[in-house]
Scaffold this active site. Structure first.
Site, PDB file in Angstrom:
ATOM      1  CE  LYS A  62      -5.691  10.395  56.599  1.00  0.00           C
ATOM      2  NZ  LYS A  62      -5.599  11.719  55.957  1.00  0.00           N
ATOM      3  CG  ASP A 122     -12.182   9.676  56.029  1.00  0.00           C
ATOM      4  OD1 ASP A 122     -12.651  10.820  55.897  1.00  0.00           O
ATOM      5  OD2 ASP A 122     -11.428   9.151  55.200  1.00  0.00           O
ATOM      6  NE  ARG A 155      -9.535  13.883  46.107  1.00  0.00           N
ATOM      7  CZ  ARG A 155      -8.810  14.987  46.236  1.00  0.00           C
ATOM      8  NH1 ARG A 155      -8.313  15.584  45.173  1.00  0.00           N
ATOM      9  NH2 ARG A 155      -8.599  15.515  47.430  1.00  0.00           N
ATOM     10  CD  GLU A 175      -9.483   8.256  51.627  1.00  0.00           C
ATOM     11  OE1 GLU A 175      -8.396   8.838  51.464  1.00  0.00           O
ATOM     12  OE2 GLU A 175     -10.343   8.651  52.428  1.00  0.00           O
ATOM     13  CG  ASP A 189      -8.104   8.127  55.040  1.00  0.00           C
ATOM     14  OD1 ASP A 189      -7.241   7.398  54.510  1.00  0.00           O
ATOM     15  OD2 ASP A 189      -8.321   9.308  54.689  1.00  0.00           O
TER      16      ASP A 189
END
Ligand code: BES
Ligand code: ZN
Ligand code: ZN
Length: 480
Positions: free
Chosen positions: A251, A262, A325, A323, A244
């Protein structure tokens, strides 16, 4: 992944093997030579060289407070000490602790794992033979317990190993290969959606999140089915983002490397399916992994995009870093429409907010049914994989209202972010009983413990397996 230890029950101890003794606090410790400060305090240990063998004393704390997880930790500590001193053969006297044999076997297996596959100098390791010693009748009685502990320990290490593999090795496709291999070995049914299948069936969430990566997304389904036509069905869904980066909403560089973890929810689902296939509970269990890599390539989804998920609901993308969800929405909508199980549990490294709230030991538990909530909390205590209830209710719905789509993937405020995410997921399960576990805290750890190395922890396997057995019994009781 190679096993570092072999465990067998025995009624006699090879005379030269190193010996492990679990010592309770205040208990008479027979050696006059042990250092005085060792009094069986929990987590303490001492190595003693007698004339013919080495003895490892592990403190297990007060006799009144002994429970399953005390022994899992003590066994993990013992095997790590044994590995440190180069033990080849180990004897553990379990005669006073027979009821904890499964936890001891589990702790030994989990304690012995290290992720050192890519360290050239550490590759050669010899196996340690471990004998769990008790009276003759013990061997017969506890064989099944040992097998249970080994199965759970191995499944936990599988999760840890898949989790520790970095993003360049463990892509959504490699995860699907792992799933297929598992299915073949244990005769589970397996279905994998590649990009074409996802497009055909309308999994717009996975396709959007995975769009920015050359490593295409996958949806993976494994089925364990029992013969009993009235058996209840549990579905376990895992977030499996193999890396991620945050996507276009990139990030910070700081600890971005940790985002290889992740995928831990999805990895746990694979471990749970392996444990289920070995230990064979009396209910149907279906495992689903929603896997993608969240990257910034030219096919990446953008802030402002509107995505249509499997069940037709649309999502306004306010932040590409939320992302998890979105891929879970696809999987949960599919579960609601196509499987209609008695219960769905999802495991996901979903929010930093959950780690801020609960720290790194506990998973956030989002559950509307008080009995199931208690059952999971009890399983968490016993397995040393604790969960803590957080709000799961309608008041967070307004956070994710959208002006252009059915729902937005980001809250209006940052407060209660773990509950906002949970409330987003609930829109896809609707009336199917649903428990969400946010495992962003306990799924991995940078700090090694005395009983377990660092990296992916395998959180969820023992917890969900033990819950599955209890839930199956309780749901049958309530139906009859
Ligand atoms: N994978 C992260 C959550 C996470 C954070 C897991 C820290 C483990 C450790 C998730 O996809 C994410 O980035 N969530 C955002 C959500 C926010 C944009 C609403 C977060 O928690 O900051
Ligand atoms: Zn993210
Ligand atoms: Zn994520």
């Amino acid at each position: 992944m190679s096993e570092r230890i072999q465990i067998k029950p025995s009624d006699s101890a090879p005379a030269t093997a190193d010996l492990v003794l679990f010592s309770a606090k205040g208990e008479f410790i027979p050696r006059p030579f042990l250092p005085e400060e060792f009094d069986g305090e929990i987590d303490s240990s001492v190595l003693f060289h007698s004339t013919d063998r080495r003895e490892i004393y592990i403190g297990i704390g007060s006799k009144e407070n002994l429970h399953e997880h005390t022994f899992r930790k003590a066994a993990g500590q013992a095997i790590r000490k044994a590995m440190e001193i180069g033990t080849k053969e180990l004897v553990i006297d379990v005669s006073a602790f027979e009821q904890y044999t499964a936890a001891i076997a589990d702790g030994l297996i989990v304690g012995s794992y290290e992720f050192d596959e890519y360290q050239s100098s550490k590759r050669e390791k010899s196996t340690i033979k471990v004998s769990l010693v008790g009276p003759k009748k013990f061997i017969k009685m506890t064989r099944a317990q040992i097998a249970r502990g080994i199965a759970l320990g191995r499944a936990t290490n599988l999760v840890r190993h898949l989790g520790n593999l970095p993003g360049n090795v463990m892509t959504p496709d490699s995860l699907s290969v792992e799933a297929r291999n598992l299915a073949q070995e244990y005769e589970l049914k397996c279905r994998i959606w590649t990009k074409g299948g996802l497009e055909r069936d309308g999994f717009g969430g996975l396709l959007a999140v995975g769009g920015g990566s050359v490593n295409e997304p996958r949806l993976i389904r494994l089925d364990y089915t029992v013969e009993d036509k009235n058996a209840p069905t549990l579905v376990v869904v895992g977030k499996a983002i193999t890396f991620d980066s945050g996507g276009i909403c990139l990030k910070n560089a700081e600890s971005m490397d940790e985002m290889k973890f992740d995928k831990m929810g999805g990895c746990s689902v694979l471990g749970i399916m392996q444990a289920v296939a070995e230990l064979k509970p009396s209910c149907n269990v279906i495992g689903i992994l929603a896997s993608a890599e969240n990257m910034t390539g030219s096919g990446a989804y953008r802030p402002g995009d509107i995505v249509r998920t499997f069940d037709g609901q649309t999502v306004e993308v306010a932040n590409t870093d939320a992302e998890g969800r979105i891929v879970l929405a696809d999987a949960l909508g599919y579960v609601r429409e196509r499987v209609k199980p008695d219960l769905v549990i999802d495991l996901a490294t979903l929010t930093g907010a959950c780690v801020v709230a609960l720290g790194e030991e506990r998973a956030g538990l989002f559950c509307k049914d008080p009995e199931l909530s208690q059952m999971l909390q009890d399983c968490g205590k016993a397995t040393g994989q604790p969960v803590w209830p957080l709000p799961f209710c309608e008041e967070f719905d307004e956070q994710i209202e959208s002006k252009v789509a059915d729902v937005r993937n980001l809250g209006k405020t940052r407060w209660g972010g773990a509950s906002t995410a949970a409330s987003f997921l609930a829109r896809w399960t609707k009336d199917i009983p649903h428990i969400h576990l946010d495992i962003a805290g306990p799924a991995m750890t940078a700090i090694p413990k005395k009983y377990r190395g660092s990296g992916a922890t395998g959180f969820g396997v023992s917890l969900i397996y033990s819950f599955t057995e209890k839930w199956e019994q309780s749901i049958r009781k309530s139906k009859s």
